[in-house]
Design an enzyme around this catalytic site. Structure first.
Site, PDB file in Angstrom:
ATOM      1  N   GLY A 111     -75.316  48.350   5.435  1.00 30.30           N
ATOM      2  CA  GLY A 111     -76.247  47.861   6.449  1.00 30.30           C
ATOM      3  C   GLY A 111     -77.409  47.078   5.876  1.00 30.30           C
ATOM      4  O   GLY A 111     -77.823  46.063   6.446  1.00 30.30           O
ATOM      5  N   GLY A 142     -69.091  46.880   3.643  1.00 28.06           N
ATOM      6  CA  GLY A 142     -68.067  47.897   3.418  1.00 28.06           C
ATOM      7  C   GLY A 142     -66.660  47.358   3.280  1.00 28.06           C
ATOM      8  O   GLY A 142     -65.961  47.630   2.303  1.00 28.06           O
ATOM      9  N   LYS A 176     -65.517  40.429  14.634  1.00 31.02           N
ATOM     10  CA  LYS A 176     -66.249  39.927  15.797  1.00 31.02           C
ATOM     11  C   LYS A 176     -67.453  39.062  15.423  1.00 31.02           C
ATOM     12  O   LYS A 176     -68.226  39.414  14.540  1.00 31.02           O
ATOM     13  CB  LYS A 176     -66.741  41.106  16.641  1.00 31.02           C
ATOM     14  CG  LYS A 176     -65.618  41.946  17.244  1.00 31.02           C
ATOM     15  CD  LYS A 176     -66.179  43.056  18.101  1.00 31.02           C
ATOM     16  CE  LYS A 176     -65.068  43.868  18.764  1.00 31.02           C
ATOM     17  NZ  LYS A 176     -65.605  44.931  19.641  1.00 31.02           N
ATOM     18  N   ARG A 235     -72.038  55.404  -6.222  1.00 25.34           N
ATOM     19  CA  ARG A 235     -73.493  55.440  -6.015  1.00 25.34           C
ATOM     20  C   ARG A 235     -74.197  56.325  -7.044  1.00 25.34           C
ATOM     21  O   ARG A 235     -75.337  56.037  -7.426  1.00 25.34           O
ATOM     22  CB  ARG A 235     -73.800  55.891  -4.592  1.00 25.34           C
ATOM     23  CG  ARG A 235     -73.520  54.789  -3.575  1.00 25.34           C
ATOM     24  CD  ARG A 235     -73.862  55.161  -2.169  1.00 25.34           C
ATOM     25  NE  ARG A 235     -73.836  53.974  -1.305  1.00 25.34           N
ATOM     26  CZ  ARG A 235     -73.958  53.991   0.003  1.00 25.34           C
ATOM     27  NH1 ARG A 235     -74.112  55.147   0.634  1.00 25.34           N
ATOM     28  NH2 ARG A 235     -73.924  52.874   0.696  1.00 25.34           N
TER      29      ARG A 235
END
Length: 405
Positions: free
Chosen positions: A378, A355, A198, A37
């Site tokens: 996110g 991620g 999921k 980053r």
């Protein structure tokens, strides 16, 4: 995506520029373990500095929740950033107040000032108008280069853009262009590879992409739920029985949209979930009752790679199996390397993020061979879900007006 202003539209010379970066890097025992980053924001910093701007860097780090937490100071990250640039870098132990004002007054063209963790103040996450005003006093121009924080309507990610002329930094520009090329204006045929554990965590994402892509590859434990929903026995594999009806609804919706769904046709199975556990390959409809599906099998890999050859764009989020544990990384590695080969040959545009996805591509040794790999987490996920991110929406609004403080 509406138009947004970039550094091409900015004359930074002599200006105080508030640059929102994401310096929330992983740190273990006081050491930065991954400087990605920092590295990715440097082109924006260097460009602004070399054009004579006075660059004042804002960032959060971890979750101090409005309190000063010594272990969450940006001081070590500022030091690491200073090592990566030949320009003068100074750190200030707050992001508002007299010490900041004094440091900014002393800045010269081409200087870099890194301010302390914005989340040490409760007003940051609350997007408090008084805190926004205190931050805005420090700058004349606002540049946002933190796409990874753009899904948060915080003071330094959203509030400032309403009160200062706002621009996208080079990293933000690259991210938005890549994502626009992935789903908004892609070259067809388009495929999406969605993996992970999921369905419940990726319902909005899948619901958004099935209406935009031509082929949807579903992998990981998520595929087990789809298989079980269609009556395929999956043994002791991880799956969500309560999501079977939802899975069938997704399949029906994909059919209506003309999106082809590809599920595993064979699997790598084991009785234990551990490194080096004895494993075998079986057809997807022959999984023993006492076994777990831990990876896609070679026939599935061949099927996916065959389909990749006919695509022009691929969006990738999530692994095909339990890639962290050998030998259950084989499918993810094989497909990643084939996607990288096609990308290198100019036959495929590959946009990946999330991620686990970034980790999986690094594990396969191809993270730097894709068209674009987002580390945004996110924010990347919410974009794929079709949500309008506050930090992006305000950049497009800012091209129209600035609200005086």
């Amino acid at each position: 995506m509406a138009a947004f202003r970039t550094l091409n539209d900015l004359s930074p010379a002599g200006k105080r520029i508030l640059l929102r970066a994401d310096l929330n890097v992983p740190v273990r025992e006081g050491r930065i373990t991954d400087t990605t980053r920092i590295d990715r924001v440097l082109p924006t910093v260097e460009e602004l500095v070399e054009k004579g701007g006075r660059v004042i860097v804002l960032s959060h780090f971890d979750r101090p929740k409005g309190r000063v937490v010594a272990e969450m100071s940006l001081a070590p990250i500022a030091a690491a950033m200073a090592e990566k640039t030949r320009h003068t870098v100074r750190f200030v132990s707050d992001c508002i107040g007299p010490e900041v004002e004094e440091a900014i007054a002393a800045m010269k063209d081409g200087d870099i000032l890194i301010l302390e963790n914005t989340r040490f103040h409760a007003g940051e996450e609350k997007n408090d108008p008084e805190f926004v005003a205190s931050l805005a006093k420090s700058g004349e121009i606002y540049v946002n280069d933190a796409f990874s924080a753009a899904h948060r309507a915080h003071a330094s990610t959203e509030g400032l853009a309403r009160h200062l002329p706002a621009f996208a930094g080079r990293l933000m520009e690259a991210e938005l262009n890549a994502l626009s090329a992935a789903l908004e204006k892609p070259d067809h045929p388009v495929g999406a590879l969605i993996g992970g554990a999921k369905i419940s965590t990726k319902l909005d994402l899948i619901g958004n992409v099935v209406s935009k892509v031509d082929i949807l590859f579903i992998g990981g434990a998520m595929a087990n739920t789809f298989l079980a929903a269609e009556g395929v026995p999956v043994g002791k594999s991880l799956q969500e029985a309560e999501m079977h009806e939802t899975a069938r609804a997704i399949i029906a919706r994909a059919q209506q949209a003309g999106c082809k769904i590809i599920l595993p046709v064979d699997a790598v199975i084991a009785r234990e979930f551990r490194e080096g556990a004895p494993s075998e390959i079986c057809p997807i409809d022959a999984v023993p009752a006492d076994a777990m599906i831990l990876d896609a099998g070679p026939r599935t890999v061949a099927l996916i790679n065959e389909q990749l050859a006919g695509l022009k764009t691929l969006v990738w989020n999530g692994p095909l199996g339990a890639f962290e544990i050998k030998p259950f990384d084989a499918a993810t590695v094989a497909v990643a390397r084939e996607a990288a080969r096609l990308t290198k040959e100019g036959k495929l545009k590959t946009i990946a993020g999330g991620g686990d996805t970034v980790s999986a591509l690094r594990h396969a040794g191809v993270a730097d061979q894709m068209s674009y790999v987002s580390t945004a987490g996110g924010a990347f996920m919410e974009w794929l879900e079709g949500k309008l991110l506050p930090g992006i929406a305000v950049l497009t609004d800012a091209a129209q007006h600035v609200v005086p403080l």
